[in-house]
Design an enzyme around this catalytic site. Structure first.
Site, mmCIF file in Angstrom:
data_model
loop_
_atom_site.group_PDB
_atom_site.id
_atom_site.type_symbol
_atom_site.label_atom_id
_atom_site.label_comp_id
_atom_site.label_asym_id
_atom_site.label_seq_id
_atom_site.Cartn_x
_atom_site.Cartn_y
_atom_site.Cartn_z
ATOM 1 N N GLU A 214 0.837 -1.213 0.000
ATOM 2 C CA GLU A 214 0.000 0.000 0.000
ATOM 3 C C GLU A 214 0.870 1.261 0.000
ATOM 4 O O GLU A 214 0.758 2.127 0.874
ATOM 5 C CB GLU A 214 -1.000 -0.024 1.166
ATOM 6 N N GLU A 348 -5.064 -8.748 -0.593
ATOM 7 C CA GLU A 348 -5.883 -8.463 0.593
ATOM 8 C C GLU A 348 -7.321 -8.350 0.151
ATOM 9 O O GLU A 348 -7.674 -7.451 -0.619
ATOM 10 C CB GLU A 348 -5.427 -7.183 1.293
#
Ligand code: AHR
Length: 550
Positions: A214, A348
């Site tokens: 991220e 994810e």
């Protein structure tokens, strides 16, 4: 102009609307979306058993374990002195439960934690390891007692493959380079020698390595092109070590959140060797994406166990959005990578609810109901349809965090298998099988929920050659559904079926009632002119395994 310099015009990115890339209406072939066609007859799921498509990589059933809440500590690792039966500190019951799922890979150590983690703090004698602050998850002190050797021991106990996620946000290129050398090098190089001093002679295999996490957020708040440049640099130094062909690493660049297609495009522009059919893409070979399902907004995601019928449908509609996102990211990738050399890694996914009342808000502990099971089954149906580009997927997270397979009681240590665990188990036969199109034909016009058409039946299928596995989800909150499995192209010589449901859509398992939601044999499968007729209970997940003749 090189392949790398080609750009999708902003117009093209914005033109990647759901209807252009796999909306329910466009997905009537069953290859691109949760779809249904109207039919005058009974509800049908049509499967062409003789037309296998892409191989569904077993890695689509992957897992994720972060230093977050009670996932690593208490979940996987209790230490050697624990009264809970363990092997070198790792819980035996957790290992046994996950081995039964044949989990294909495990991602570690994060997540956001990965970009704060310095791997050398987690090797050597445990009592001498430095401490750190786990700033993202509860602002607690991490003692580094679970580090590289403990993780790789866990991987070996599980019989799975390692996906190690490196640190770009606060780490260095040298640090990442040394970690892969430490893990995978066989000779007497400095890092291989250090590994031996710490008790491990043979190198480990690390087939997957993440280049940060991220990067647009907790991994450094970077801009897409800035991160793409760093991803190229860091990936260069994550070397395949020592010429061992079995130790080839797939480098995974940290990808987009949700519908940030511009991020995916920036990463694809920075990949080289995409025009030629031969050779690997580089310097990274895959890019990731993240998307979570919740029934409310980010600030109030909804309760895991107390939800209305409206929240039930909104949640399932949002779960179906995952496939739409995969399709649209894959479309951007197709533009740059016609030979599909770069893998999409959905590392994810899953539900994210408000934490259970009374638990640490930084620990992300939540219950898991029949609704979570259907969120998982809907994701898998979409994953199977995009097996040509989707290389891996990892549910977040395996134990005690978010949409877990396993919950452990903080006081007694008792282990509970969740409804989501059972979906993974019932779907295990799809791993490495070949996808079959499953066309859903329903008598009614599907309803629109949360801006998306949501057919009440979700389905997918695969074949190994001598068998086929069909997964069916009845999304109807209250009504059972009878449907015909219209089986074409091969002779069916036998069948077995299993069903997963609960007394209510919010049913879940606890130490006192560990089997409130557990798979049962479904015996009432009737012969039909077209194949088989089957009744799915309200809010249920069903798998039908077929034995196929010549
Ligand atoms: O899975 C929990 C967190 O969600 C991860 O650490 C992060 O990558 C994401 O935002």
């Amino acid at each position: 102009m090189t392949a790398r310099a080609r750009t999708l015009t902003p117009g093209l990115v914005s033109a990647l609307s759901p209807s252009a890339t796999g909306s329910p209406a466009a997905g009537a072939t069953g290859s691109t979306g949760p779809s249904s066609r109207p039919t005058d007859g009974p509800a049908r799921v049509v499967v062409d058993l003789d037309l296998p498509g892409a191989t569904i990589s077993r890695h689509l059933y992957g897992h994720f374990a972060e230093h977050l809440g009670r996932c690593i500590y208490e979940g996987f690792y209790v230490g050697e002195d624990s009264e809970i039966p363990n092997t070198r500190g790792i819980r035996d019951d957790v290992v046994a439960a996950l081995r039964a799922l044949q989990i294909p890979n495990l991602r570690w150590p994060g997540g956001c934690f990965a970009d704060d983690y310095h791997w050398k703090d987690g090797i050597g004698p445990r009592e001498q390891r430095p401490r750190m602050v786990n700033s993202h998850w509860g602002d607690i002190v991490e003692d580094n007692s679970f580090g590289t050797h403990e993780f790789m021991d866990l991987v070996e106990l599980l019989g799975t493959e390692a996906y190690v996620n490196g640190n770009v946000g606060s780490g260095t290129v040298a640090e990442m380079s040394e970690w892969i050398e430490y893990l995978t090098r066989a000779d007497d190089s400095p890092m291989a020698s250090l590994r031996r001093e710490n008790g491990r002679d043979e190198p480990w295999k690390v087939p997957f390595f993440g280049i940060g996490n991220e990067a647009w957020g907790c991994g450094g708040n970077m801009r897409a092109d800035d991160y793409a440049a760093l991803a190229r640099q860091y990936s260069t130094y994550v070397r395949d070590q020592g010429g061992d062909p079995g130790n080839t690493v797939t480098r995974i660049a940290a990808g987009a959140s949700d519908d940030d297609f511009a991020w995916t495009e920036a990463l694809m522009r920075a990949v080289t060797n995409l025009d030629e059919r031969e050779g690997r893409a580089g310097p990274y070979q895959a890019i990731s994406m993240h998307y979570y399902t919740m029934s409310g907004p980010w600030g109030d995601k909804g309760s895991a166990t107390e939800f209305s019928e409206e929240e039930w449908y909104r949640t399932l509609s949002r779960a179906a959005r995952a496939e739409e996102l995969v399709a649209r990211h894959a479309t951007v990738m197709d533009h740059y990578d016609p030979h599909k050399k770069v893998g999409l890694v959905f590392d994810e996914w899953g539900t994210w609810w408000n934490v259970e009342p009374g638990t640490n808000p930084g620990f992300l502990y939540q219950q898991n109901t029949v609704r979570d099971a259907l969120v998982a089954s809907i994701h898998f149906d979409g994953f199977h349809r995009h097996a040509d580009r989707l290389m891996m997927a990892n549910i977040a997270q395996t134990v005690n965090v978010l949409q877990a397979m396993i919950l452990t009681d903080p006081d007694t240590g008792a282990l509970v298998l969740t409804p989501t665990y059972h979906v993974f188990a019932m779907n295990a036969g799809h791993q490495d099988a070949r996808a079959l199109a499953a066309h859903v034909l329903l008598p009614e016009e599907p309803a629109e929920v949360d801006g998306r058409v949501l057919p009440m039946i979700s389905a997918s299928a695969s074949t190994t050659g001598s068998t086929a596995l069909i997964s069916l989800s009845n999304l109807d909150h209250a009504q059972e559904r009878t449907l015909v499995l219209d089986l074409r192209g091969r002779t069916v010589t036998g069948h077995t079926a299993r069903v997963l449901t609960g007394a209510t859509s919010a049913a879940h398992n606890t130490p006192d009632q560990p089997d409130a939601v557990a798979p049962a044999e479904l015996t009432d499968v009737r012969e039909h002119d077209r194949g088989l007729e089957i009744t799915l209970p309200a809010h249920s997940f069903v798998t039908v395994e077929l034995q196929l003749g010549a």
